[in-house]
Design a protein around this motif. Structure first.
Motif, short mmCIF file in Angstrom:
data_model
loop_
_atom_site.label_atom_id
_atom_site.label_comp_id
_atom_site.label_asym_id
_atom_site.label_seq_id
_atom_site.Cartn_x
_atom_site.Cartn_y
_atom_site.Cartn_z
N PRO A 172 0.82 -1.21 0.00
CA PRO A 172 0.00 0.00 0.00
C PRO A 172 0.85 1.26 0.00
CG PRO A 172 -0.83 -1.57 1.60
CD PRO A 172 0.48 -2.11 1.11
N GLY A 173 0.58 2.14 -0.95
CA GLY A 173 1.31 3.41 -1.04
C GLY A 173 2.71 3.28 -1.58
N GLY A 174 3.10 2.08 -2.03
CA GLY A 174 4.47 1.89 -2.50
C GLY A 174 4.54 1.75 -4.01
N ASP A 175 4.70 2.84 -4.72
CA ASP A 175 4.75 2.81 -6.18
C ASP A 175 6.00 2.13 -6.69
OD1 ASP A 175 3.27 6.12 -6.45
OD2 ASP A 175 2.34 4.14 -6.36
N ASP A 176 7.03 1.98 -5.82
CA ASP A 176 8.27 1.37 -6.27
C ASP A 176 8.23 -0.14 -6.14
OD1 ASP A 176 10.27 1.65 -3.22
OD2 ASP A 176 8.10 1.48 -3.52
N ASP A 177 7.16 -0.67 -5.61
CA ASP A 177 7.03 -2.13 -5.43
C ASP A 177 6.07 -2.66 -6.48
OD1 ASP A 177 6.12 -4.73 -4.38
OD2 ASP A 177 7.34 -4.17 -2.67
N ASP A 178 6.57 -3.44 -7.41
CA ASP A 178 5.74 -3.96 -8.49
C ASP A 178 4.70 -4.93 -7.95
OD1 ASP A 178 7.11 -2.52 -10.41
OD2 ASP A 178 8.58 -4.11 -10.73
N PRO A 179 3.44 -4.69 -8.23
CA PRO A 179 2.40 -5.61 -7.76
C PRO A 179 2.43 -6.90 -8.57
CG PRO A 179 1.42 -3.92 -9.13
CD PRO A 179 2.87 -3.54 -8.95
N LEU A 180 1.98 -7.99 -7.94
CA LEU A 180 1.84 -9.26 -8.63
C LEU A 180 0.36 -9.50 -8.84
CD1 LEU A 180 2.88 -12.01 -9.63
CD2 LEU A 180 2.73 -12.82 -7.27
N ALA A 181 -0.03 -9.75 -10.08
CA ALA A 181 -1.46 -9.91 -10.39
C ALA A 181 -1.69 -11.18 -11.20
CB ALA A 181 -1.98 -8.70 -11.15
N MET A 182 -2.77 -11.87 -10.87
CA MET A 182 -3.25 -13.02 -11.63
C MET A 182 -4.76 -12.85 -11.76
SD MET A 182 -1.27 -16.11 -9.64
CE MET A 182 0.52 -16.20 -9.57
N THR A 183 -5.30 -12.96 -12.93
CA THR A 183 -6.73 -12.73 -13.07
C THR A 183 -7.30 -13.41 -14.30
OG1 THR A 183 -8.45 -11.03 -13.16
CG2 THR A 183 -6.41 -10.58 -14.35
N THR A 184 -8.58 -13.71 -14.22
CA THR A 184 -9.32 -14.21 -15.38
C THR A 184 -10.38 -13.18 -15.79
OG1 THR A 184 -10.88 -15.38 -13.91
CG2 THR A 184 -9.00 -16.64 -14.78
N TYR A 185 -10.27 -11.96 -15.25
CA TYR A 185 -11.18 -10.90 -15.67
C TYR A 185 -11.03 -10.65 -17.17
CZ TYR A 185 -12.07 -9.45 -10.79
OH TYR A 185 -12.45 -9.39 -9.49
N PRO A 186 -12.05 -10.15 -17.84
CA PRO A 186 -11.94 -9.83 -19.27
C PRO A 186 -10.75 -8.91 -19.52
CG PRO A 186 -14.23 -9.67 -18.56
CD PRO A 186 -13.42 -9.87 -17.32
N SER A 187 -9.95 -9.25 -20.53
CA SER A 187 -8.74 -8.48 -20.81
C SER A 187 -9.03 -7.02 -21.10
CB SER A 187 -7.97 -9.11 -21.98
OG SER A 187 -8.79 -9.16 -23.13
N SER A 188 -10.17 -6.74 -21.73
CA SER A 188 -10.53 -5.36 -22.03
C SER A 188 -10.73 -4.55 -20.75
CB SER A 188 -11.79 -5.31 -22.89
OG SER A 188 -12.84 -6.05 -22.30
N TRP A 189 -11.31 -5.19 -19.73
CA TRP A 189 -11.51 -4.51 -18.45
C TRP A 189 -10.18 -4.32 -17.73
CZ3 TRP A 189 -13.66 -1.18 -15.63
CH2 TRP A 189 -13.55 -1.19 -14.24
N VAL A 190 -9.32 -5.32 -17.77
CA VAL A 190 -8.01 -5.23 -17.13
C VAL A 190 -7.19 -4.09 -17.76
CG1 VAL A 190 -5.81 -6.41 -16.73
CG2 VAL A 190 -7.97 -7.67 -16.48
N GLN A 191 -7.21 -3.99 -19.08
CA GLN A 191 -6.48 -2.93 -19.76
C GLN A 191 -7.02 -1.55 -19.39
OE1 GLN A 191 -6.80 -3.95 -23.89
NE2 GLN A 191 -5.55 -5.80 -23.69
N GLN A 192 -8.35 -1.46 -19.34
CA GLN A 192 -8.98 -0.18 -18.99
C GLN A 192 -8.67 0.19 -17.54
OE1 GLN A 192 -12.97 0.26 -20.47
NE2 GLN A 192 -13.60 1.52 -18.74
N TYR A 193 -8.72 -0.81 -16.67
CA TYR A 193 -8.45 -0.60 -15.25
C TYR A 193 -7.03 -0.10 -15.04
CZ TYR A 193 -8.37 -1.78 -10.22
OH TYR A 193 -8.26 -1.73 -8.86
#
Length: 242
Positions: free
Chosen positions: A44-65
């Protein structure tokens, strides 16, 4: 579904990269009836720490998000930072008061089939947060019934997932771990295997009251309120194993 859960734990312990772990997670949650999910680990609040994400959400929504940095206003993320307990959410029902931007975000997500869900947050001792969110566009009642039916196993899946991903991508050296007795570790270990206090009592040949006593002591030493939180900390401190 006990066989699915046990196979997930067994297979997960043998994987050493995020791609294989994500494939296992997809297969497992699909068997539970939750094909739509998102896992996120971040500081939280750490822009220098790359988040790890795994998802099956629609790719169009992920890109927009991602393009619009919706994580900065996402009420699900904000709630996950503030609590260690699983919570349900939807565009028209949220535990905390939403801003107009947050309401709009959830309404926009619903256009991509993400209408409601449940999120399991995990907090570690270094300040990082992970969330496993199960989402759906199906009617809320059958979704909630399925979540409630498997809630204990789903919580443990989220905890084991985070612990193994931490092993694959190790963090900084941790502070000294709490000192638990052998009996406290044993009760916590069986809880991590999805066993109830009564199950554990039968396995280690003591009374259920004794198991509850040692489990409560373990929770107190670990500074947590629930058994699931104790399991999470036990795994993070290497007090118990996968």
């Amino acid at each position: 579904m006990n066989e699915v859960f046990e196979k997930f734990i067994q297979d997960l312990s043998m994987l050493d990269n995020t791609a294989e772990i994500e494939r296992l997670l997809r297969r497992t949650l699909d068997q539970y009836g939750f094909p739509c999910f998102a896992y996120l680990s971040f500081a939280p609040g750490g822009d220098d720490d790359d988040p790890l994400a795994m998802t099956t959400y629609p790719s169009s929504w992920v890109q927009q998000y991602c393009a619009n940095r919706y994580d900065r206003i996402d009420p699900v993320i904000a709630r996950s930072i503030a609590t260690t307990l699983p919570f349900a959410w939807s565009a028209d029902r949220f535990e905390t008061k939403l801003t107009n931007k947050q309401k709009w975000l959830l309404e926009e997500a619903s256009e991509f089939g993400i209408r409601h869900g449940v999120t399991i947050p995990i907090h570690d001792r270094q300040g990082k947060v992970a969330t496993l969110t199960l989402a759906a566009c199906e009617p809320r009642l059958p979704f909630n019934v399925r979540v409630e039916q498997y809630r204990h196993q789903l919580h443990l899946i989220a905890i084991y997932l985070y612990a193994q991903l931490r092993n694959v991508t190790p963090a900084l050296i941790s502070p000294l771990r709490p000192c638990l007795t052998q009996r406290e570790r044993s009760c916590l270990q069986w809880a991590a295997r999805g066993k109830s206090a009564l199950d554990t009592a039968e396995i280690i040949s003591v009374s259920r009251r004794t198991v509850v006593f040692h489990t409560e002591n373990a929770k107190r030493k670990l500074g947590v309120a629930t058994v699931q939180q104790a399991v999470a900390k036990g795994l993070m401190y290497d007090i118990i194993s996968m």
